[in-house]
Write an enzyme that holds these catalytic residues in place. Structure first.
Site: not given
Length: 353
Positions: A13, A146, A199, A304
């Site tokens: 993606a 993003s 994050k 992730e």
């Protein structure tokens, strides 16, 4: 504007979204994908139905399943493979003449840590150990708030291009000077990489809290902001301990910006993973964290943060730093504590036991 030739290694993606933005700006982009249906969809229908369905792709984009073809004859190459497969993918580039000779400016958008015999390593350090020596200190790491979907649509997005080589950072900044993108340079390569990886760990816990808060009289928006601020503090603690050079990295779009969108956006896979832990008891079928990572394809989407959590745990133990949120998630994924119990303990007592 002079059109540039760009190869993107990995058609997930995020790779597809960034490729679309660059192609929309008038550059010629060729993507590499393992899956033939992805290649055919991009070439014939201008859509990546597997990883970015519903978003029309530019006619300036093509795809191939031949990684050497995609990496050859390009001025820029962007590595976009997931962290679990990045090193093995990069090794396939070593037979490409342009790579051997250092003729290509290489950027990386993969987030996470990479396993090695010496322990977890950052993405660029791993690649520098795989690619020819001429790339040491020359790679550009690209990150920021993003989500691929919004980048593909052309919604205004800020990115950081971090490199030890300021000229290469500027080259990528100029390449990505296209409608919908604002790109800034940074020399804090370590700090930007750690923000991008850690994050995702915080976002999983945020997603779990979000799911609990839907039916709680105890937790709400204030609590979520408390968690986000505490999570940012842990990211900065980890980053500075690992050698980040600029404290302001953590208050930039690479730090608080990326953390905020990852925690709060409807597109966030790590936020979704945290919600699923609460709403569907998704972890029930996994024995522990290692089993989860080995079978992560069974989830149906890639978190992730679940992978990064294992490596943050190892790094924190090695450096002797305390990261309560990250360590709490490690205990959840390792089946040592229930998600709801962790959230309650962490936010009401400041402890994870």
């Amino acid at each position: 504007m002079v059109s540039k030739s760009v190869g993107v290694i990995g058609a997930g993606a995020w790779g597809s979204g960034l490729a679309q933005a660059i192609a929309r700006g008038g550059h010629k982009v060729q993507m590499w994908a393992r899956e033939q249906d992805v290649v055919d969809g991009i070439n014939n229908n201008h859509e990546n139905k597997r990883y970015l369905p519903g978003y029309p792709l530019s006619e300036n984009m093509t795809a191939s399943s031949d990684i050497k073809e995609v990496a050859s004859g390009k001025e820029f190459l962007i590595l976009a493979s997931p962290s679990l497969y990045l090193a093995s993918t990069a090794k396939q580039l070593l037979e490409v003449d342009d790579i051997k000779q250092g003729n290509v400016t290489i950027g990386v958008i993969t987030k996470g840590f990479i396993s090695s015999a010496e322990g977890p390593k950052l993405v660029l350090e791993t690649l520098e150990n795989v690619l020819p020596p001429c790339y040491k200190g020359q790679l550009v790491y690209i990150a920021g708030p993003s989500h691929a979907e919004e980048v593909a649509m052309g919604k205004l997005t800020g990115l950081i291009a971090a490199s030890e080589n300021a000229k290469n950072s500027i080259r990528f900044r100029e390449l990505m000077h296209v409608p919908g993108l604002m790109v800034y340079s940074s020399l804090d390569v370590i700090g930007v990489q750690i923000c991008a990886a850690a994050k995702n760990v915080i976002a999983i816990v945020f997603g779990a809290l979000d799911a609990i808060a839907e039916h709680s009289d105890q937790f709400g928006d204030n609590t979520e902001s408390l968690l986000l601020a505490a999570g940012l503090n842990e990211i900065q603690t980890l980053g500075m301990a690992m050698g980040a050079t600029h404290p302001e990295t953590f208050t930039s779009i690479a730090g608080v910006g990326d953390l905020d969108v990852t925690c709060r956006s409807k597109y966030g896979r790590n936020r979704r993973f945290g919600q699923d832990m609460i709403k569907t008891d998704m972890l029930e079928k996994f024995k522990n964290l290692d089993d989860l990572i080995a079978r992560i394809g069974e989830i149906g989407y890639l978190s992730e943060g679940a992978v990064a959590c294992k490596y943050v745990h190892e790094i924190a133990a090695k450096l002797g730093i305390k990261l309560l949120i990250c360590e709490g998630l490690y205990k959840i994924l390792n089946k040592e504590i229930k998600p709801a119990d962790l959230i309650n303990n962490l936010l009401t007592t400041g402890k994870i036991d």
